[in-house]
Design a protein around this motif. Structure first.
Motif, PDB file in Angstrom:
ATOM      1  N   ASN A  21     -50.014  29.824 106.922  1.00 37.43           N
ATOM      2  CA  ASN A  21     -51.432  29.546 107.137  1.00 37.43           C
ATOM      3  C   ASN A  21     -51.781  28.090 106.865  1.00 37.43           C
ATOM      4  OD1 ASN A  21     -51.982  32.160 107.920  1.00 37.43           O
ATOM      5  ND2 ASN A  21     -52.540  32.820 105.872  1.00 37.43           N
ATOM      6  N   GLU A  22     -51.057  27.470 105.928  1.00 41.07           N
ATOM      7  CA  GLU A  22     -51.319  26.073 105.589  1.00 41.07           C
ATOM      8  C   GLU A  22     -50.459  25.104 106.407  1.00 41.07           C
ATOM      9  OE1 GLU A  22     -50.553  26.075 101.394  1.00 41.07           O
ATOM     10  OE2 GLU A  22     -52.413  27.159 100.944  1.00 41.07           O
ATOM     11  N   CYS A  23     -49.636  25.661 107.315  1.00 44.79           N
ATOM     12  CA  CYS A  23     -48.747  24.865 108.161  1.00 44.79           C
ATOM     13  C   CYS A  23     -47.824  23.961 107.332  1.00 44.79           C
ATOM     14  CB  CYS A  23     -49.532  24.038 109.166  1.00 44.79           C
ATOM     15  SG  CYS A  23     -50.488  25.033 110.310  1.00 44.79           S
ATOM     16  N   THR A  24     -47.270  24.528 106.262  1.00 45.93           N
ATOM     17  CA  THR A  24     -46.315  23.796 105.440  1.00 45.93           C
ATOM     18  C   THR A  24     -45.005  24.574 105.406  1.00 45.93           C
ATOM     19  OG1 THR A  24     -47.030  24.896 103.405  1.00 45.93           O
ATOM     20  CG2 THR A  24     -48.101  22.816 103.951  1.00 45.93           C
ATOM     21  N   GLU A  25     -43.938  23.901 105.047  1.00 39.32           N
ATOM     22  CA  GLU A  25     -42.627  24.533 104.959  1.00 39.32           C
ATOM     23  C   GLU A  25     -41.947  24.104 103.677  1.00 39.32           C
ATOM     24  OE1 GLU A  25     -40.139  23.674 108.276  1.00 39.32           O
ATOM     25  OE2 GLU A  25     -41.538  24.479 109.740  1.00 39.32           O
ATOM     26  N   ILE A  26     -41.032  24.947 103.215  1.00 42.69           N
ATOM     27  CA  ILE A  26     -40.174  24.562 102.101  1.00 42.69           C
ATOM     28  C   ILE A  26     -39.195  23.523 102.633  1.00 42.69           C
ATOM     29  CG2 ILE A  26     -38.382  25.339 100.514  1.00 42.69           C
ATOM     30  CD1 ILE A  26     -39.583  28.090 100.592  1.00 42.69           C
ATOM     31  N   SER A  27     -38.975  22.503 101.854  1.00 41.53           N
ATOM     32  CA  SER A  27     -38.028  21.477 102.273  1.00 41.53           C
ATOM     33  C   SER A  27     -37.183  21.060 101.081  1.00 41.53           C
ATOM     34  CB  SER A  27     -38.784  20.268 102.813  1.00 41.53           C
ATOM     35  OG  SER A  27     -37.876  19.264 103.160  1.00 41.53           O
ATOM     36  N   SER A  28     -35.869  21.215 101.222  1.00 40.96           N
ATOM     37  CA  SER A  28     -34.959  20.774 100.163  1.00 40.96           C
ATOM     38  C   SER A  28     -33.576  20.546 100.769  1.00 40.96           C
ATOM     39  CB  SER A  28     -34.886  21.808  99.041  1.00 40.96           C
ATOM     40  OG  SER A  28     -34.243  22.976  99.492  1.00 40.96           O
ATOM     41  N   ALA A  29     -32.654  20.191  99.935  1.00 40.17           N
ATOM     42  CA  ALA A  29     -31.294  19.913 100.394  1.00 40.17           C
ATOM     43  C   ALA A  29     -30.388  21.113 100.126  1.00 40.17           C
ATOM     44  CB  ALA A  29     -30.770  18.670  99.699  1.00 40.17           C
ATOM     45  N   ASN A  30     -30.811  22.284 100.541  1.00 39.19           N
ATOM     46  CA  ASN A  30     -30.063  23.512 100.266  1.00 39.19           C
ATOM     47  C   ASN A  30     -29.231  24.000 101.443  1.00 39.19           C
ATOM     48  OD1 ASN A  30     -30.843  23.916  97.590  1.00 39.19           O
ATOM     49  ND2 ASN A  30     -32.773  24.831  98.221  1.00 39.19           N
ATOM     50  N   LYS A  31     -28.910  23.141 102.381  1.00 35.33           N
ATOM     51  CA  LYS A  31     -28.165  23.565 103.567  1.00 35.33           C
ATOM     52  C   LYS A  31     -26.810  24.162 103.197  1.00 35.33           C
ATOM     53  CE  LYS A  31     -27.672  23.915 108.006  1.00 35.33           C
ATOM     54  NZ  LYS A  31     -28.357  24.976 108.705  1.00 35.33           N
ATOM     55  N   LYS A  32     -26.111  23.551 102.253  1.00 36.43           N
ATOM     56  CA  LYS A  32     -24.800  24.065 101.848  1.00 36.43           C
ATOM     57  C   LYS A  32     -24.938  25.441 101.188  1.00 36.43           C
ATOM     58  CE  LYS A  32     -20.606  22.875  99.356  1.00 36.43           C
ATOM     59  NZ  LYS A  32     -19.565  22.841 100.344  1.00 36.43           N
ATOM     60  N   LEU A  33     -25.933  25.602 100.327  1.00 40.66           N
ATOM     61  CA  LEU A  33     -26.174  26.901  99.694  1.00 40.66           C
ATOM     62  C   LEU A  33     -26.506  27.958 100.742  1.00 40.66           C
ATOM     63  CD1 LEU A  33     -26.478  28.666  97.181  1.00 40.66           C
ATOM     64  CD2 LEU A  33     -28.836  27.827  96.997  1.00 40.66           C
ATOM     65  N   PHE A  34     -27.306  27.578 101.732  1.00 41.36           N
ATOM     66  CA  PHE A  34     -27.634  28.503 102.817  1.00 41.36           C
ATOM     67  C   PHE A  34     -26.362  28.980 103.521  1.00 41.36           C
ATOM     68  CE2 PHE A  34     -28.322  28.933 107.428  1.00 41.36           C
ATOM     69  CZ  PHE A  34     -29.097  30.086 107.424  1.00 41.36           C
ATOM     70  N   GLU A  35     -25.479  28.061 103.847  1.00 37.79           N
ATOM     71  CA  GLU A  35     -24.235  28.428 104.532  1.00 37.79           C
ATOM     72  C   GLU A  35     -23.362  29.331 103.665  1.00 37.79           C
ATOM     73  OE1 GLU A  35     -23.456  27.943 107.689  1.00 37.79           O
ATOM     74  OE2 GLU A  35     -25.334  26.882 108.009  1.00 37.79           O
ATOM     75  N   VAL A  36     -23.278  29.031 102.375  1.00 43.37           N
ATOM     76  CA  VAL A  36     -22.484  29.854 101.462  1.00 43.37           C
ATOM     77  C   VAL A  36     -23.042  31.280 101.405  1.00 43.37           C
ATOM     78  CG1 VAL A  36     -21.858  30.210  99.026  1.00 43.37           C
ATOM     79  CG2 VAL A  36     -21.619  27.950 100.065  1.00 43.37           C
ATOM     80  N   LEU A  37     -24.352  31.403 101.204  1.00 40.57           N
ATOM     81  CA  LEU A  37     -24.955  32.739 101.100  1.00 40.57           C
ATOM     82  C   LEU A  37     -24.877  33.500 102.419  1.00 40.57           C
ATOM     83  CD1 LEU A  37     -28.078  32.056  98.866  1.00 40.57           C
ATOM     84  CD2 LEU A  37     -25.898  33.089  98.222  1.00 40.57           C
ATOM     85  N   LYS A  38     -25.083  32.807 103.508  1.00 40.77           N
ATOM     86  CA  LYS A  38     -25.006  33.431 104.831  1.00 40.77           C
ATOM     87  C   LYS A  38     -23.617  34.028 105.049  1.00 40.77           C
ATOM     88  CE  LYS A  38     -24.520  31.073 108.803  1.00 40.77           C
ATOM     89  NZ  LYS A  38     -24.830  30.198 109.942  1.00 40.77           N
ATOM     90  N   ASN A  39     -22.592  33.326 104.635  1.00 43.31           N
ATOM     91  CA  ASN A  39     -21.221  33.799 104.829  1.00 43.31           C
ATOM     92  C   ASN A  39     -20.798  34.816 103.772  1.00 43.31           C
ATOM     93  OD1 ASN A  39     -20.751  32.214 107.148  1.00 43.31           O
ATOM     94  ND2 ASN A  39     -20.373  30.444 105.858  1.00 43.31           N
ATOM     95  N   GLU A  40     -21.301  34.686 102.566  1.00 42.58           N
ATOM     96  CA  GLU A  40     -20.927  35.588 101.467  1.00 42.58           C
ATOM     97  C   GLU A  40     -21.623  36.947 101.578  1.00 42.58           C
ATOM     98  OE1 GLU A  40     -19.034  36.821  97.979  1.00 42.58           O
ATOM     99  OE2 GLU A  40     -18.686  34.972  99.104  1.00 42.58           O
ATOM    100  N   TYR A  41     -22.868  36.944 102.001  1.00 43.39           N
ATOM    101  CA  TYR A  41     -23.679  38.166 102.075  1.00 43.39           C
ATOM    102  C   TYR A  41     -24.070  38.451 103.526  1.00 43.39           C
ATOM    103  CZ  TYR A  41     -23.904  37.268  97.086  1.00 43.39           C
ATOM    104  OH  TYR A  41     -23.575  37.028  95.781  1.00 43.39           O
ATOM    105  N   THR A  42     -23.072  38.782 104.328  1.00 39.88           N
ATOM    106  CA  THR A  42     -23.306  38.924 105.768  1.00 39.88           C
ATOM    107  C   THR A  42     -24.268  40.063 106.093  1.00 39.88           C
ATOM    108  OG1 THR A  42     -21.277  40.215 105.970  1.00 39.88           O
ATOM    109  CG2 THR A  42     -21.131  37.863 106.451  1.00 39.88           C
ATOM    110  N   GLU A  43     -24.177  41.171 105.379  1.00 41.75           N
ATOM    111  CA  GLU A  43     -25.090  42.295 105.655  1.00 41.75           C
ATOM    112  C   GLU A  43     -26.528  41.919 105.301  1.00 41.75           C
ATOM    113  OE1 GLU A  43     -24.009  46.234 104.339  1.00 41.75           O
ATOM    114  OE2 GLU A  43     -21.887  45.742 104.560  1.00 41.75           O
TER     115      GLU A  43
END
Length: 81
Positions: A21-43
């Motif tokens: 609603n406020e047209c804002t997004e979370i922004s951080s340097a978590n790309k590597k963590l995202f990839e790790v979690l995406k691959n570790e917790y596929t379901e």
């Protein structure tokens, strides 16, 4: 403990839609963590992709990887307890 995890998930969803609603997004340097979690917790990742699709279909809003990262954490916490 289950109700605490559900509360955290519900709070995250409230903040997610507030950011929309406020047209804002979370922004951080978590790309590597995202990839790790995406691959570790596929379901969990597949479940979150369904949530992402539901949000897009209902609100025409495409959430980004940062939101997906936090949803993976919350959904995984809900499902593991």
């Amino acid at each position: 403990m289950h109700s605490f995890n559900y509360s955290r998930f519900a709070s995250h969803m409230q903040y997610l839609f507030r950011r929309k609603n406020e047209c804002t997004e979370i922004s951080s340097a978590n790309k590597k963590l995202f990839e790790v979690l995406k691959n570790e917790y596929t379901e969990t990742y597949q479940c979150v992709l369904l949530i992402k699709k539901l949000i897009f279909d209902k609100f025409n809003w495409n959430i980004g990887d940062e939101e997906i990262l936090y949803l993976i954490l919350h959904v995984n916490r809900l499902c593991s307890h």
